[in-house]
Design a protein around this motif. Structure first.
Motif, short mmCIF file in Angstrom:
data_model
loop_
_atom_site.label_atom_id
_atom_site.label_comp_id
_atom_site.label_asym_id
_atom_site.label_seq_id
_atom_site.Cartn_x
_atom_site.Cartn_y
_atom_site.Cartn_z
N GLU A 264 0.80 -1.15 0.09
CA GLU A 264 0.11 0.04 0.06
C GLU A 264 1.04 1.20 -0.01
O GLU A 264 0.38 2.28 -0.68
N THR A 265 2.05 1.17 0.52
CA THR A 265 2.99 2.39 0.66
C THR A 265 3.44 2.65 -0.81
O THR A 265 3.52 3.90 -1.22
N ILE A 266 3.71 1.52 -1.50
CA ILE A 266 4.13 1.82 -2.85
C ILE A 266 3.16 2.18 -3.75
O ILE A 266 3.32 3.15 -4.43
N ARG A 267 2.07 1.49 -3.54
CA ARG A 267 0.90 1.80 -4.41
C ARG A 267 0.39 3.24 -4.32
O ARG A 267 0.14 3.91 -5.26
N THR A 268 0.48 3.91 -3.14
CA THR A 268 0.06 5.24 -2.99
C THR A 268 1.09 6.34 -2.96
O THR A 268 0.97 7.60 -2.90
N ARG A 269 2.35 5.80 -3.39
CA ARG A 269 3.62 6.53 -3.55
C ARG A 269 3.85 7.19 -2.54
O ARG A 269 4.44 8.35 -2.37
N LEU A 270 3.71 6.75 -1.27
CA LEU A 270 4.09 7.52 -0.13
C LEU A 270 5.61 7.32 0.08
O LEU A 270 6.39 8.06 0.63
N ALA A 271 6.21 6.29 -0.42
CA ALA A 271 7.72 6.24 -0.39
C ALA A 271 8.51 6.84 -1.72
O ALA A 271 9.68 6.77 -2.02
N GLY A 272 7.71 7.46 -2.34
CA GLY A 272 8.34 8.31 -3.66
C GLY A 272 7.58 7.93 -5.04
O GLY A 272 6.77 7.04 -4.81
N PRO A 273 7.92 8.67 -6.07
CA PRO A 273 7.27 8.66 -7.18
C PRO A 273 7.71 7.19 -7.61
O PRO A 273 8.82 6.89 -7.86
N ILE A 274 6.60 6.70 -8.51
CA ILE A 274 7.00 5.28 -9.48
C ILE A 274 6.29 5.28 -10.53
O ILE A 274 5.29 6.08 -10.62
N ALA A 275 6.56 4.52 -11.41
CA ALA A 275 5.89 4.52 -12.95
C ALA A 275 4.41 3.92 -12.30
O ALA A 275 4.25 3.24 -11.74
N GLU A 276 3.68 4.31 -13.55
CA GLU A 276 2.09 3.94 -13.08
C GLU A 276 1.82 2.47 -13.20
O GLU A 276 1.03 1.63 -12.28
N SER A 277 2.72 1.59 -13.88
CA SER A 277 2.44 0.30 -14.18
C SER A 277 2.93 -0.41 -12.73
O SER A 277 2.06 -1.36 -12.43
N TYR A 278 3.90 0.02 -12.04
CA TYR A 278 4.11 -0.31 -10.71
C TYR A 278 3.18 -0.17 -9.60
O TYR A 278 3.10 -0.85 -8.83
N VAL A 279 2.51 0.88 -9.84
CA VAL A 279 1.18 1.28 -9.03
C VAL A 279 0.38 -0.01 -9.04
O VAL A 279 -0.17 -0.49 -8.00
N GLY A 280 -0.10 -0.35 -10.13
CA GLY A 280 -0.84 -1.62 -10.48
C GLY A 280 -0.45 -2.73 -9.92
O GLY A 280 -1.24 -3.44 -9.09
N TYR A 281 0.87 -3.00 -10.08
CA TYR A 281 1.45 -4.11 -9.57
C TYR A 281 1.47 -4.27 -8.22
O TYR A 281 1.20 -5.19 -7.38
N ALA A 282 1.60 -3.13 -7.42
CA ALA A 282 1.66 -3.09 -5.91
C ALA A 282 0.14 -3.29 -5.49
O ALA A 282 0.10 -3.78 -4.52
N GLY A 283 -0.64 -2.68 -6.20
CA GLY A 283 -2.25 -2.85 -5.72
C GLY A 283 -2.72 -4.41 -5.91
O GLY A 283 -3.08 -4.90 -5.02
N ASP A 284 -2.08 -5.27 -6.73
CA ASP A 284 -2.19 -6.45 -6.98
C ASP A 284 -1.75 -7.25 -5.74
O ASP A 284 -2.24 -8.34 -5.20
N ILE A 285 -0.42 -6.87 -5.57
CA ILE A 285 0.31 -7.58 -4.34
C ILE A 285 -0.65 -7.38 -2.74
O ILE A 285 -0.86 -8.16 -2.21
#
Length: 471
Positions: A264-285
């Motif tokens: 959830e920290t990765i998905r919401t970009r709380l740890a810093g900006p990431i590519a949109e595709s990785y947001v989806g991966y983090a949500g799946d995790i």
């Protein structure tokens, strides 16, 4: 009651709420829906619910997000009845208000009150302790983390005993007084723990603002006798009874919760900006982690209800109050699917005899299923009543309903009625009916008015409460 958990990888004094907390405000910045933890904090800070946000920093964040029409994130600190609390808030404006998601909800460093121990002594105690249990101001169990190899029975008691006095679960040696006593009389007391041959000490550390951290420290090392020849020969024939609920489930909760929190920290970009595709991966995790955790909890509950010695703890409850509590917990999920929850009026009473925690578990399953399987922009109706010595509560949806030939099958173990990929385990209704029957009641299903499904939970009526209400 909110449950708290904390991990060894965090500082032992940080207590973190499991999973994100969600809420919603209207266009006037009034908190109109909130998960239980935030709604409780709003009330303790003197705010109304629904009402204007009572946390100044959170109110400022919401107003700024709405005025700029930007999604904003901030760390927020607040005192909850004198106890420092911090969390990370994400405010996302919408046409009708603001969605709020809160993560990293924790007691701040320094939340523990001085109790005569220096910080080094307390740190050493926490390293030595094999059980860490958080208690409220009345010494009732809020949560616990059990590590000792011979403490599996205590772990199960803690899991089943939220809200009970810790002295009901752990025997204080040499005490003939009614318990619990004042905490200073119990601090450093010798205790015995069912299933453990070791000697133990109980240390109570007061938490600033109320409550305690109970540490159980072993005074002797566990004795591991060498297995006899017959035991060695029979090791291949393992006794699986209690393996999941007493051993695997407590061990799995912490790492799986950590996976979900980090995703959830990765998905919401709380740890810093990431590519949109990785947001989806983090949500799946995160979704997969929640599904795994739900499956673990279902299997642990299955093990409990199928134990021949399982007996619920009956109490005097009100089914209408239980309905409002369950709907409050699931309100955000219903709002996300544009589903209205029609609740019994505030004046409604349905006094019954049953175990509050188990009844709430059943209702969360029934209402959660109704939200999951009914179409959006519909209504889930929750009704209560009393008749012929029974108190009942019904959850009716406007979905496709359940055919007569499916009505019996829906309560079978692992039955999904052909559904797949929806995150369910097929155990919820089976466990719910077992719990209802264990409490002397019944859980049934019928066709709702309008064609949906209507699940009805019946429990023995609390005749004493009914007489008091009439008199």
């Amino acid at each position: 009651m909110s449950r708290w958990a904390w991990t060894h990888d965090q500082a032992k004094h940080d207590m973190t709420a499991a999973g994100p907390i969600r809420a919603r405000t209207d266009a006037a910045d009034r908190l109109v829906e909130a998960d239980e933890a935030l709604a409780g904090l709003q009330a303790r800070l003197g705010g109304a619910y629904p009402g204007t946000i009572a946390i100044p920093a959170l109110l400022a964040l919401v107003r700024k997000a709405r005025s700029t029409n930007l999604s904003l994130i901030a760390m927020i600190a607040v005192e909850d009845e004198g106890q420092p609390l911090s969390f990370r808030a994400h405010a996302c404006p919408t046409d009708s208000g603001t969605h709020i998601e809160i993560a990293e909800w924790r007691l701040a460093a320094g939340a523990w009150a001085a109790d005569g121990n220096g910080p080094d002594d307390i740190a050493l105690l926490r390293q030595l302790a094999e059980a860490h249990i958080v208690l409220d101001a009345e010494q009732r169990v809020i949560s616990g983390l059990i590590d000792g190899p011979d403490l599996h029975l205590l772990a199960e008691s803690i899991h089943q005993g939220f809200g009970r006095y810790w002295t009901d679960l752990i025997a204080v040696e040499g005490s003939s007084h009614q318990l619990p006593l004042h905490w200073r009389l119990l601090d450093d007391a010798s205790v015995s723990i069912e299933g453990s041959a070791r000697r133990w000490k109980a240390r109570l550390l007061p938490i600033r603002g109320g409550g305690f951290e109970l540490l159980l420290v072993a005074q002797t090392v566990p004795v591991q006798p060498a297995p006899s020849a017959p035991q060695q020969a029979g090791m291949a024939q393992l006794d699986w009874k209690g393996l999941l609920g007493q051993n695997l489930a407590p061990a799995l909760r912490v790492p799986v919760n950590r996976i979900v929190a980090n995703a959830e920290t990765i998905r919401t970009r709380l740890a810093g900006p990431i590519a949109e595709s990785y947001v989806g991966y983090a949500g799946d995790i995160a979704d997969a982690g929640r599904h795994l955790l739900s499956l673990v909890e279902d299997l642990a509950d299955l093990e409990t209800v199928e134990d021949e010695h399982f007996v619920p703890a009956p109490d005097h409850i009100d089914l209408a109050d239980c309905a409002r509590r369950a709907a409050g917990i699931l309100g955000v999920r219903a709002q996300e699917r544009s589903i209205a929850l029609a609740l019994p009026p505030e004046s409604a009473l349905a006094p019954a005899v049953g175990e509050f925690r188990r009844v709430l578990q059943i209702l969360l399953n029934l209402i959660g299923n109704a939200i999951r399987y009914t179409p959006g922009h519909t209504t889930v109706r929750i009704e209560t009543g009393c008749e012929r010595g029974l108190a009942w509560i019904a959850v009716a949806d406007e979905g496709q309903g359940i055919r007569s030939d499916q009505a019996a099958r829906v309560f079978e173990k692992f039955e999904r009625l052909g559904r797949s990929g929806d995150g369910g385990s097929g155990l919820g209704l089976y466990i719910s009916r077992k719990l209802a029957r264990a409490m002397g009641g019944e859980l049934s299903v019928e066709t709702a008015q309008g064609g949906g499904a209507r699940f009805v939970l019946c429990l023995p009526a609390d005749n004493t409460a009914q007489m008091s209400a009439l008199g």
